[in-house]
Design a protein around this motif. Structure first.
Motif, mmCIF file in Angstrom:
data_model
loop_
_atom_site.group_PDB
_atom_site.id
_atom_site.type_symbol
_atom_site.label_atom_id
_atom_site.label_comp_id
_atom_site.label_asym_id
_atom_site.label_seq_id
_atom_site.Cartn_x
_atom_site.Cartn_y
_atom_site.Cartn_z
ATOM 1 N N ALA A 166 0.824 -1.213 0.000
ATOM 2 C CA ALA A 166 0.000 0.000 0.000
ATOM 3 C C ALA A 166 0.862 1.268 0.000
ATOM 4 N N LYS A 167 0.633 2.111 -0.993
ATOM 5 C CA LYS A 167 1.362 3.392 -1.071
ATOM 6 C C LYS A 167 1.192 4.205 0.209
ATOM 7 N N ASN A 168 -0.064 4.386 0.635
ATOM 8 C CA ASN A 168 -0.278 5.320 1.739
ATOM 9 C C ASN A 168 0.159 4.749 3.095
ATOM 10 N N ASP A 228 -2.287 -2.842 -1.191
ATOM 11 C CA ASP A 228 -2.872 -1.521 -1.471
ATOM 12 C C ASP A 228 -4.356 -1.643 -1.823
ATOM 13 N N GLN A 229 -5.193 -1.130 -0.935
ATOM 14 C CA GLN A 229 -6.656 -1.170 -1.130
ATOM 15 C C GLN A 229 -7.054 -0.445 -2.422
ATOM 16 N N ILE A 230 -6.426 0.689 -2.682
ATOM 17 C CA ILE A 230 -6.859 1.504 -3.825
ATOM 18 C C ILE A 230 -6.315 0.944 -5.139
ATOM 19 N N GLU A 231 -5.103 0.389 -5.107
ATOM 20 C CA GLU A 231 -4.613 -0.244 -6.336
ATOM 21 C C GLU A 231 -5.537 -1.410 -6.697
ATOM 22 N N ALA A 232 -5.888 -2.209 -5.674
ATOM 23 C CA ALA A 232 -6.794 -3.352 -5.921
ATOM 24 C C ALA A 232 -8.130 -2.851 -6.468
ATOM 25 N N GLY A 233 -8.673 -1.806 -5.835
ATOM 26 C CA GLY A 233 -9.960 -1.258 -6.277
ATOM 27 C C GLY A 233 -9.884 -0.738 -7.706
ATOM 28 N N THR A 234 -8.735 -0.181 -8.064
ATOM 29 C CA THR A 234 -8.572 0.357 -9.423
ATOM 30 C C THR A 234 -8.645 -0.777 -10.450
ATOM 31 N N TYR A 235 -7.957 -1.894 -10.171
ATOM 32 C CA TYR A 235 -8.033 -3.033 -11.116
ATOM 33 C C TYR A 235 -9.447 -3.613 -11.152
ATOM 34 N N MET A 236 -10.100 -3.652 -9.990
ATOM 35 C CA MET A 236 -11.477 -4.175 -9.968
ATOM 36 C C MET A 236 -12.402 -3.298 -10.813
ATOM 37 N N ALA A 237 -12.239 -1.988 -10.685
ATOM 38 C CA ALA A 237 -13.058 -1.073 -11.485
ATOM 39 C C ALA A 237 -12.733 -1.235 -12.965
ATOM 40 N N ALA A 238 -11.454 -1.463 -13.269
ATOM 41 C CA ALA A 238 -11.058 -1.622 -14.675
ATOM 42 C C ALA A 238 -11.729 -2.860 -15.279
ATOM 43 N N ARG A 246 -5.225 9.684 -8.935
ATOM 44 C CA ARG A 246 -6.404 8.825 -9.154
ATOM 45 C C ARG A 246 -7.166 9.254 -10.405
ATOM 46 N N ALA A 247 -7.117 10.562 -10.718
ATOM 47 C CA ALA A 247 -7.709 11.022 -11.969
ATOM 48 C C ALA A 247 -7.007 10.324 -13.123
ATOM 49 N N GLY A 248 -5.686 10.218 -13.029
ATOM 50 C CA GLY A 248 -4.911 9.558 -14.088
ATOM 51 C C GLY A 248 -5.303 8.092 -14.217
ATOM 52 N N ALA A 249 -5.491 7.419 -13.075
ATOM 53 C CA ALA A 249 -5.888 6.003 -13.120
ATOM 54 C C ALA A 249 -7.240 5.860 -13.807
ATOM 55 N N ALA A 250 -8.145 6.794 -13.516
ATOM 56 C CA ALA A 250 -9.475 6.731 -14.133
ATOM 57 C C ALA A 250 -9.382 6.934 -15.640
ATOM 58 N N LEU A 251 -8.493 7.829 -16.075
ATOM 59 C CA LEU A 251 -8.358 8.068 -17.516
ATOM 60 C C LEU A 251 -7.765 6.842 -18.214
ATOM 61 N N VAL A 252 -6.887 6.138 -17.511
ATOM 62 C CA VAL A 252 -6.365 4.889 -18.084
ATOM 63 C C VAL A 252 -7.517 3.889 -18.251
ATOM 64 N N ILE A 253 -8.365 3.762 -17.240
ATOM 65 C CA ILE A 253 -9.502 2.827 -17.363
ATOM 66 C C ILE A 253 -10.410 3.263 -18.518
ATOM 67 N N ALA A 254 -10.652 4.568 -18.601
ATOM 68 C CA ALA A 254 -11.505 5.062 -19.693
ATOM 69 C C ALA A 254 -10.881 4.723 -21.042
ATOM 70 N N GLY A 255 -9.560 4.855 -21.121
ATOM 71 C CA GLY A 255 -8.862 4.518 -22.366
ATOM 72 C C GLY A 255 -8.998 3.041 -22.709
ATOM 73 N N GLY A 273 1.879 6.335 -7.794
ATOM 74 C CA GLY A 273 1.170 5.403 -6.916
ATOM 75 C C GLY A 273 0.848 4.040 -7.487
ATOM 76 N N TYR A 274 1.194 3.761 -8.738
ATOM 77 C CA TYR A 274 0.869 2.441 -9.303
ATOM 78 C C TYR A 274 2.145 1.765 -9.763
ATOM 79 N N GLU A 275 2.507 0.677 -9.092
ATOM 80 C CA GLU A 275 3.721 -0.050 -9.464
ATOM 81 C C GLU A 275 3.475 -0.838 -10.746
ATOM 82 N N ASN A 276 4.363 -0.695 -11.697
ATOM 83 C CA ASN A 276 4.353 -1.514 -12.919
ATOM 84 C C ASN A 276 2.963 -1.592 -13.565
ATOM 85 N N LEU A 277 2.332 -0.437 -13.694
ATOM 86 C CA LEU A 277 0.973 -0.405 -14.251
ATOM 87 C C LEU A 277 0.917 -1.019 -15.645
ATOM 88 N N ILE A 278 1.903 -0.672 -16.476
ATOM 89 C CA ILE A 278 1.898 -1.159 -17.869
ATOM 90 C C ILE A 278 2.061 -2.679 -17.885
#
Ligand code: EPU
Length: 421
Positions: free
Chosen positions: A21-23, A234-244, A374-383, A401-406
Motif C-alpha cells: 500500500a502506497k499510503n 494496497d486497497q486503492i490499487e486493488a480497487g482500481t483493477y477491480m473497477a477496470a 487517481r484522476a490519471g488512473a481513471a483516464l487509463v480505465i476510460a482509455g 502510486g501504481y507499481e508496474n501499471l503497464i
C-alpha cells in the motif's frame, strides 16, 4: 514528456498481483526515523513517491538500502538532519510525516510545506494543532513548519481532531510514539494504513492501541528497536483493477488483497451487477455483461474511499441509466478528470458536491491529461474501455502510486504502451 498510448476495447482477463500500500509505505518509511536500529520493511511498492521519500531519508543521514525487490532497509541509528532538503520535500504530500518523525525523535524540525496532488485545498491545521497539543512551539508559515519544544517541554496529551484526517492521525501517532506520557487521539481516522502504521511501530517497540477505531492511544516509550515488518496490500490499487475489469468486461483474479478492506468497493460493484468472489487473500472479479446504475457517496474508511471516486465514475459512465456520485472528503476532486472524461464522450453533470453520470453506449479515444494520481488512473480505465486510441499525458502523477501499471495491464490483455515524446 511521457504518455500512455492505449488502444481500447479489450476485456481484461487473467491474474493481477497487488503491491504494497502506497499510503502505508509513505507513513511507515518516515516513521523508521524514530528507530535507532535497522528496520527491514517488506512489500514496499516501487513507485515514485517511495523513491523520492527514500532519497529524502538518505539525504537526512539515514542508511537506506534495497537488498531485494520490494524490500527496503533503513538504519537511522546515526545522526539525522532535522531540516530535510526542501526541493524533494515539496515533490510529495506525505513528506509532512517527517514533521512528526523529527518532533518525536529530536523535539525539533524544520520541514518545507509538502507538494503532491493538489486536487483540492489540503490544509494541515489539524497536524499543527496535534503538535501544539503535544507541547511543541510551532512556527507555521506559508513555506515551512518549524518546531521546537515549548515552555513546558513535550508531553502526551488528549487531542480531539476537528475533522477526521488520515494525515493528522498518522503524524500525531508518529510523534507521540517517543513523547513521554499518554496521548489519546479522538475522532481519529480508521483507514487500513493507520492500523498498518500502528502495527509497524508496535513491532519496533511502541505502545499503540485502538488503531482502526476512532480513539487511538499512544503510550510514549523511551526508544524503539529495529525489526522486520511487511506492508499491507494496497486497497486503492486493488480497487482500481477491480473497477477496470468492471468497466472493460472480463474476468480477473485480483490477488494479494485483504478482502475485508475491499468491502465498500466490492459492495458497490456487486450492486452494479459485477460478480465478486472473495477468497482468503484474493478476489475474483467477473463481468456479467451490462453494468447497472448506482449511487456512491465517498466517506472516510470504512466508507467508499475518495481515492476510488474517479475510477467508479468511469464504471458509471458505462452503466445503464443515471448514477449519482457525491464527494464528501474533497469537494473539488471532480475537476481533475470529469472534463477529460466528457471529451471522451462521457455524460457527467456536476452540481456542487454531486455528479450525475448518465451512462453512454461508448466512450471514444481522445488525448487527455491526468491532473492527479487517481484522476490519471481513471483516464487509463476510460482509455481501456474506449473505442479507438487514447493518449494519457502527465503520467508522472500515475507513476506516483501504481507499481508496474503497464506490465500488470499488459499481462491482463490490455493494449497499453508508455511512450516518451
Ligand atoms: N483536513 C483539514 N485539516 C487538516 C487535515 C485534513 O481540514 O489538517 C481535511 C481535508 O481538507 C479533507 C479531509 O480533512 O477534506 C481529509 O483529509 P486527510 O487529512 O484525511 O487527507 P490526507 O491525509 O492529506 C490521505 C491520502 C489521500 C487520501 C486522503 C483521504 C496519503 C499520503 N494521502 O490524504 O490519498 O485521498 O487521505 O482518504 O495518505 C491518494 O492516494 O491519491 C491520495 C490523495
Amino acid at each position: 514528456m511521457a504518455r500512455y498510448e492505449i488502444h481500447g476495447g479489450t476485456p481484461l482477463n487473467g491474474t493481477v498481483t497487488i503491491s504494497g500500500a502506497k499510503n502505508a509505505a509513505v507513513a511507515i518509511l518516515p516513521a523508521a526515523l524514530l528507530v535507532r536500529g535497522t528496520c527491514r520493511i517488506e512489500n514496499v511498492p516501487d513507485i515514485s513517491d517511495v523513491r523520492i521519500l527514500l532519497d529524502i531519508l538518505e539525504g537526512m543521514g539515514a542508511k537506506v538500502s534495497r537488498p531485494e525487490p520490494g524490500v527496503v532497509e533503513i538504519d537511522s541509528s546515526g545522526e539525522i538532519d532535522t531540516q530535510p532538503e526542501d526541493t524533494l520535500v515539496k515533490k510529495m504530500r506525505a513528506s509532512y510525516y517527517l514533521m512528526g518523525a523529527l518532533l518525536g525523535r529530536y523535539g525539533k524540525a524544520h520541514v518545507a510545506l509538502p507538494g503532491g496532488c493538489n486536487f483540492a485545498s489540503r490544509p494541515i491545521d489539524q497536524h499543527i494543532k496535534g503538535f501544539e497539543m503535544l507541547g511543541a512551539d510551532v512556527d507555521y508559515t506559508s513555506n515551512y513548519v518549524e518546531m521546537k519544544p515549548g515552555e513546558f517541554g513535550l508531553q502526551g496529551s488528549r487531542i480531539n481532531l476537528d475533522v477526521v484526517s488520515v494525515g493528522a492521525t498518522i503524524n500525531i501517532m508518529i510523534a507521540a510514539a517517543l513523547i513521554p506520557g499518554q496521548t489519546i487521539i479522538d475522532n481519529a481516522a480508521k483507514e487500513p494504513h493507520i492500523v498498518d502504521l500502528a502495527n509497524f511501530l508496535n513491532t519496533m517497540g511502541a505502545r499503540i492501541s485502538g488503531a482502526g477505531t476512532d480513539t487511538v492511544k499512544i503510550r510514549g516509550v523511551e526508544s524503539l528497536h529495529g525489526g522486520t515488518y511487511a506492508i499491507i496490500p494496497d486497497q486503492i490499487e486493488a480497487g482500481t483493477y477491480m473497477a477496470a475489469v468492471a468497466a472493460t468486461g472480463g474476468n480477473v483474479l485480483v490477488q494479494n488483497v485483504i478482502p475485508k478492506h475491499m468491502e465498500c468497493i466490492t459492495g458497490k460493484l456487486q450492486e452494479m451487477g459485477v460478480r465478486i468472489i472473495p477468497y482468503d487473500d484474493a478476489i475474483r472479479v467477473q463481468s456479467t455483461g451490462k453494468l447497472r446504475h448506482t449511487t456512491v457517496k465517498t466517506r472516510p474508511y470504512p466508507g467508499f474511499p475518495t481515492d476510488m471516486q474517479a475510477q467508479i465514475c468511469v464504471c458509471m459512465s458505462r452503466a445503464s441509466g443515471y448514477s449519482r456520485l457525491t464527494e464528501s472528503v474533497y469537494e473539488t476532486r471532480f475537476f481533475g478528470y470529469c472534463t477529460e472524461l466528457q471529451s471522451m464522450g462521457a455524460n457527467i453533470q456536476i452540481n456542487n458536491k454531486t455528479a450525475t453520470v448518465i451512462g453512454v453506449d461508448k466512450l471514444y479515444g481522445a488525448n487527455v491529461a491526468a491532473h492527479d494520481l487517481r484522476a490519471g488512473a481513471a483516464l487509463v480505465i476510460a482509455g481501456l474501455v474506449a473505442e479507438g486510441t487514447t493518449n494519457v499525458e502527465n503520467i508522472h502523477f500515475v507513476e506516483r502510486g501504481y507499481e508496474n501499471l503497464i506490465g500488470k495491464l499488459t499481462a491482463l490483455g490490455a493494449e497499453i504502451r508508455r511512450l516518451e515524446d
